[in-house]
Design an enzyme around this catalytic site. Sequence first.
Site, mmCIF file in Angstrom:
data_model
loop_
_atom_site.group_PDB
_atom_site.id
_atom_site.type_symbol
_atom_site.label_atom_id
_atom_site.label_comp_id
_atom_site.label_asym_id
_atom_site.label_seq_id
_atom_site.Cartn_x
_atom_site.Cartn_y
_atom_site.Cartn_z
ATOM 1 N N HIS A 138 0.775 13.595 -11.255
ATOM 2 C CA HIS A 138 2.040 13.287 -11.929
ATOM 3 C C HIS A 138 2.103 13.991 -13.276
ATOM 4 O O HIS A 138 1.077 14.361 -13.850
ATOM 5 C CB HIS A 138 2.153 11.778 -12.200
ATOM 6 N N ARG B 122 10.275 10.535 -2.543
ATOM 7 C CA ARG B 122 9.318 9.434 -2.408
ATOM 8 C C ARG B 122 10.064 8.115 -2.292
ATOM 9 O O ARG B 122 10.972 7.838 -3.077
ATOM 10 C CB ARG B 122 8.426 9.397 -3.645
ATOM 11 N N ARG C 176 5.076 -4.224 -7.449
ATOM 12 C CA ARG C 176 4.856 -4.241 -8.899
ATOM 13 C C ARG C 176 5.447 -2.999 -9.572
ATOM 14 O O ARG C 176 5.547 -2.932 -10.786
ATOM 15 C CB ARG C 176 3.362 -4.394 -9.217
ATOM 16 N N TYR D 101 4.956 4.960 -0.149
ATOM 17 C CA TYR D 101 3.867 4.282 -0.870
ATOM 18 C C TYR D 101 4.032 2.782 -0.665
ATOM 19 O O TYR D 101 5.078 2.221 -0.998
ATOM 20 C CB TYR D 101 3.929 4.639 -2.357
ATOM 21 N N ASP E 144 -4.510 12.263 -8.296
ATOM 22 C CA ASP E 144 -3.691 11.175 -8.850
ATOM 23 C C ASP E 144 -3.708 11.165 -10.383
ATOM 24 O O ASP E 144 -3.349 10.180 -11.014
ATOM 25 C CB ASP E 144 -4.082 9.798 -8.311
ATOM 26 N N ASN F 116 -1.693 3.083 -14.268
ATOM 27 C CA ASN F 116 -1.963 1.666 -13.964
ATOM 28 C C ASN F 116 -3.387 1.373 -13.517
ATOM 29 O O ASN F 116 -3.623 0.352 -12.881
ATOM 30 C CB ASN F 116 -0.986 1.143 -12.889
HETATM 31 O O1 NQM Z 1 0.160 7.260 -8.904
HETATM 32 C C1 NQM Z 1 0.124 6.573 -7.906
HETATM 33 O O2 NQM Z 1 0.093 7.103 -6.802
HETATM 34 C C2 NQM Z 1 0.059 5.166 -8.003
HETATM 35 C C3 NQM Z 1 0.682 4.345 -8.867
HETATM 36 C C4 NQM Z 1 1.798 4.712 -9.719
HETATM 37 C C5 NQM Z 1 2.967 5.169 -8.988
HETATM 38 O O3 NQM Z 1 2.901 5.485 -7.833
HETATM 39 C C6 NQM Z 1 4.278 5.274 -9.660
HETATM 40 O O4 NQM Z 1 4.439 4.833 -10.788
HETATM 41 O O5 NQM Z 1 5.169 5.835 -9.025
HETATM 42 C C7 NQM Z 1 0.214 2.959 -8.903
HETATM 43 O O6 NQM Z 1 -0.400 2.520 -7.926
HETATM 44 O O7 NQM Z 1 0.457 2.308 -9.920
#
Ligand code: NQM
Length: 296
Positions: free
Chosen positions: A34, A125, A131, A158, A251, A256
């Site tokens: 990211h 995505r 959460r 996800y 990642d 988090n």
């Molecule tokens: O980076 C990841 O894949 C996982 C994340 C953050 C995420 O996906 C997001 O904020 O979009 C997580 O489990 O907090």
Amino acid sequence: MAAFQMDRDWLVFHPSPSKPTFRAPPGAVDAHCHVFGPGDVFPYAPERKYTPCDAPKEKLWELRDYLGFERNVIVQATCHGADNRALVDALKASNNRARGVATVKQDVTDAELQALDAAGVRGVRFNFVKRLVDTTPREVLHSIAERIKPLGWHIVIYFEAAELHELYDFFTSLPTTVVVDHMGRPDVTKPVDGPEFELFVRLMRENANFWSKVSCPERLSKTGPDAYDDVVPFARRIVETFPDRVLWGTDWPHPNMKSHMPDDGKLVDFIPRIARTAELQRKLLVDNPMTLYWSR
Ligand SMILES: O=C(O)/C=C(\CC(=O)C(=O)O)C(=O)O
């Protein structure tokens, strides 16, 4: 003063990762990472569930080179909502060495989709982790799926393993290639051949359009940091059963993470434990991501 104050319990990415022992094959792709902000240039979304530290593109390029990788797939994180400006900025600055996965809303225009495509976006995505996001109705997701399909894009999903039962039919109804983040987040205290992970394996086995990222041992492990032994059988099973449909990513910057901040060099050294031959490593790190992201 910075425009945004990161969360009090936020863990900042590792300042000086170790040099990996494992040498990635030429052309290796970090297919899940990211960029965050910087917040005073690319503000975090009002609807976000967390405020991260800034993790700008320059730091990502530095890490890429240090770890011995050549390319990145940058995935839009929820802290930027459906505002893809930081992602697009990074893609445009990457010299064709990064591709992107965006988040879009139902009202996205065709011109906006075309602009994202021109910048190097190749997927959207859909996030189901409660959460991180509020729920988006499935008919909205379906309509987005139909809009992006003609572009040849795929959908990254996800979710938590416990939710797979509920989401299974929706997932298999999606009309594109579907990439699952982090193996569907298995509970690695359960058996690798137990009912929960078998459902995920079945999803992959019965649906040839499904791919999996074998990423994030640091998130899944209960025995970490660094060794992540308990994740090995899960990732190895997926790599060895579906060698042509797996991807790997750091990642970075590890949003988090609460238990510890992983050493990115150690994460790279995890690769030969889950992909045990040079051929499996080449598919995982080069052939598969190049097919999905750099075929045009
Ligand atoms: O980076 C990841 O894949 C996982 C994340 C953050 C995420 O996906 C997001 O904020 O979009 C997580 O489990 O907090």
